[in-house]
Design a protein around this motif. Structure first.
Motif, PDB file in Angstrom:
ATOM      1  N   ILE A   1       0.854  -1.181   0.000  1.00 29.72           N
ATOM      2  CA  ILE A   1       0.000   0.000   0.000  1.00 29.72           C
ATOM      3  C   ILE A   1       0.891   1.233   0.000  1.00 29.72           C
ATOM      4  O   ILE A   1       1.775   1.372   0.850  1.00 29.72           O
ATOM      5  CB  ILE A   1      -0.913   0.048   1.236  1.00 29.72           C
ATOM      6  CG1 ILE A   1      -1.806  -1.203   1.308  1.00 29.72           C
ATOM      7  CG2 ILE A   1      -1.766   1.312   1.227  1.00 29.72           C
ATOM      8  CD1 ILE A   1      -2.587  -1.311   2.610  1.00 29.72           C
TER       9      ILE A   1
ATOM     10  N   THR B   1      -1.388  -0.737  -4.323  1.00 27.77           N
ATOM     11  CA  THR B   1      -2.612   0.037  -4.136  1.00 27.77           C
ATOM     12  C   THR B   1      -2.240   1.366  -3.507  1.00 27.77           C
ATOM     13  O   THR B   1      -1.392   1.420  -2.613  1.00 27.77           O
ATOM     14  CB  THR B   1      -3.590  -0.708  -3.209  1.00 27.77           C
ATOM     15  OG1 THR B   1      -3.966  -1.940  -3.834  1.00 27.77           O
ATOM     16  CG2 THR B   1      -4.831   0.108  -2.933  1.00 27.77           C
TER      17      THR B   1
ATOM     18  N   TRP C   1      -3.531   4.570  -1.312  1.00 26.29           N
ATOM     19  CA  TRP C   1      -4.518   5.212  -0.448  1.00 26.29           C
ATOM     20  C   TRP C   1      -4.034   6.630  -0.190  1.00 26.29           C
ATOM     21  O   TRP C   1      -2.890   6.822   0.257  1.00 26.29           O
ATOM     22  CB  TRP C   1      -4.648   4.479   0.879  1.00 26.29           C
ATOM     23  CG  TRP C   1      -5.335   3.146   0.805  1.00 26.29           C
ATOM     24  CD1 TRP C   1      -5.991   2.611  -0.265  1.00 26.29           C
ATOM     25  CD2 TRP C   1      -5.454   2.184   1.865  1.00 26.29           C
ATOM     26  NE1 TRP C   1      -6.499   1.381   0.047  1.00 26.29           N
ATOM     27  CE2 TRP C   1      -6.193   1.089   1.358  1.00 26.29           C
ATOM     28  CE3 TRP C   1      -5.005   2.134   3.188  1.00 26.29           C
ATOM     29  CZ2 TRP C   1      -6.485  -0.037   2.118  1.00 26.29           C
ATOM     30  CZ3 TRP C   1      -5.302   1.020   3.958  1.00 26.29           C
ATOM     31  CH2 TRP C   1      -6.048  -0.052   3.428  1.00 26.29           C
TER      32      TRP C   1
ATOM     33  N   ARG D   1      -9.251   4.707   7.599  1.00 24.64           N
ATOM     34  CA  ARG D   1      -9.016   3.323   7.186  1.00 24.64           C
ATOM     35  C   ARG D   1      -9.069   2.394   8.398  1.00 24.64           C
ATOM     36  O   ARG D   1      -8.594   2.749   9.480  1.00 24.64           O
ATOM     37  CB  ARG D   1      -7.670   3.184   6.485  1.00 24.64           C
ATOM     38  CG  ARG D   1      -7.597   3.900   5.139  1.00 24.64           C
ATOM     39  CD  ARG D   1      -8.480   3.223   4.102  1.00 24.64           C
ATOM     40  NE  ARG D   1      -8.364   3.864   2.786  1.00 24.64           N
ATOM     41  CZ  ARG D   1      -8.961   3.411   1.699  1.00 24.64           C
ATOM     42  NH1 ARG D   1      -9.712   2.322   1.765  1.00 24.64           N
ATOM     43  NH2 ARG D   1      -8.812   4.034   0.553  1.00 24.64           N
TER      44      ARG D   1
ATOM     45  N   ASP E   1     -10.743  -2.509   5.679  1.00 25.86           N
ATOM     46  CA  ASP E   1     -10.100  -2.111   4.427  1.00 25.86           C
ATOM     47  C   ASP E   1      -8.873  -2.968   4.142  1.00 25.86           C
ATOM     48  O   ASP E   1      -8.625  -3.370   2.997  1.00 25.86           O
ATOM     49  CB  ASP E   1      -9.693  -0.636   4.485  1.00 25.86           C
ATOM     50  CG  ASP E   1     -10.882   0.283   4.647  1.00 25.86           C
ATOM     51  OD1 ASP E   1     -11.793   0.223   3.805  1.00 25.86           O
ATOM     52  OD2 ASP E   1     -10.892   1.053   5.626  1.00 25.86           O
TER      53      ASP E   1
ATOM     54  N   LEU F   1      -8.448  -5.493   0.948  1.00 28.27           N
ATOM     55  CA  LEU F   1      -7.296  -5.364   0.055  1.00 28.27           C
ATOM     56  C   LEU F   1      -6.517  -6.666  -0.034  1.00 28.27           C
ATOM     57  O   LEU F   1      -6.145  -7.124  -1.123  1.00 28.27           O
ATOM     58  CB  LEU F   1      -6.383  -4.243   0.560  1.00 28.27           C
ATOM     59  CG  LEU F   1      -5.032  -4.108  -0.138  1.00 28.27           C
ATOM     60  CD1 LEU F   1      -5.219  -3.730  -1.593  1.00 28.27           C
ATOM     61  CD2 LEU F   1      -4.162  -3.089   0.576  1.00 28.27           C
TER      62      LEU F   1
ATOM     63  N   SER G   1      -6.050  -9.057  -3.359  1.00 27.55           N
ATOM     64  CA  SER G   1      -4.725  -9.366  -3.894  1.00 27.55           C
ATOM     65  C   SER G   1      -4.528 -10.863  -4.060  1.00 27.55           C
ATOM     66  O   SER G   1      -3.812 -11.311  -4.965  1.00 27.55           O
ATOM     67  CB  SER G   1      -3.641  -8.797  -2.976  1.00 27.55           C
ATOM     68  OG  SER G   1      -3.539  -9.552  -1.779  1.00 27.55           O
TER      69      SER G   1
END
Length: 227
Positions: free
Chosen positions: A185, A200, A202, A208, A212, A216, A220
């Motif tokens: 992330i 990803t 953010w 969050r 979340d 995610l 994945s």
């Protein structure tokens, strides 16, 4: 929806957990200028997320006539002084998400290129035990963007890196996390990070939650890392 959490969440520190970049920039600028040279904001941005000893060589190339170890000690000392006097500025949402993950029993590691003494100083400002292990810049052979720091964190935790989520704010740190195989992330702060299918993004950790992170991680595993 799956409720499977990752085996561990691996956190960067500077710029991700805490906003120490202004402290570093101030210390770097004062050091370079003390040798009669100029250090710009753009210069500082090129070092975000890099290893301290690698950065020390950059300062030498900008006219700082000091050994690498002395440069690292000087800059770290200045930043630690600022932490002691001005406080520890946690990034929005970071402390809250970290606490929630800990309460759920998720393993965590701090993976930072700052030295251990500084990491411990930052963590002393938390009112809970935040991390199972620390991997610091003075304890790795290959700093970020090499994957060694994240691979070492997973090894110390006794988990597979592919079952981990890593949270990073810098390009060098993100490259390290992605290369390690962790679900990655990006939470850009001081520098922009281009979108890519490898991670990803953010915009912030504010708001969050573990839900979340779970979503995610599940995405994945089933469809590849989303953009």
């Amino acid at each position: 929806m799956t409720t499977q959490l990752p085996a561990a969440v691996l956190w960067d520190m500077d710029g991700t957990l805490v906003d120490t970049e202004p402290y570093w920039i101030s210390a770097e600028t004062d050091l370079v200028e003390s040798f009669g040279h100029t250090w710009t904001y753009e210069d500082a941005m090129t070092l975000v997320g890099s290893g301290l000893w690698e950065s020390a060589r950059i300062f030498q190339s900008h006219g700082v006539n000091m050994p690498e170890d002395d440069i690292v000690a000087h800059l770290t000392g200045r930043v630690r002084d600022r932490l002691a006097t001005a406080g520890v500025p946690f990034r929005p949402g970071a402390r809250e998400l970290l606490k929630e993950l800990r309460d759920l029993g998720v393993k965590t590691a701090l993976v930072t290129m700052s030295v251990r003494a500084m990491a411990e100083q930052v963590l002393s400002h938390l009112d809970f035990v935040a991390f199972d292990v620390l991997v610091t810049g003075d304890e790795v052979d290959q700093p970020k963007p090499h994957p060694e720091p994240y691979l070492r964190a997973a090894s110390l935790l006794g988990v597979s890196i592919e079952d981990c989520v890593a949270i990073e704010d810098s390009r060098a740190g993100l490259a390290s996390a992605v290369a390690s195989g962790a679900v990655s992330i990006a939470v850009p702060h001081a520098v922009t990070i281009p979108d890519a299918p490898t991670h990803t993004t953010w915009p912030t950790l504010a708001g969050r939650t573990s839900t979340d992170v779970t979503a995610l991680f599940a995405a994945s595993r089933s469809k590849g890392i989303p953009r």
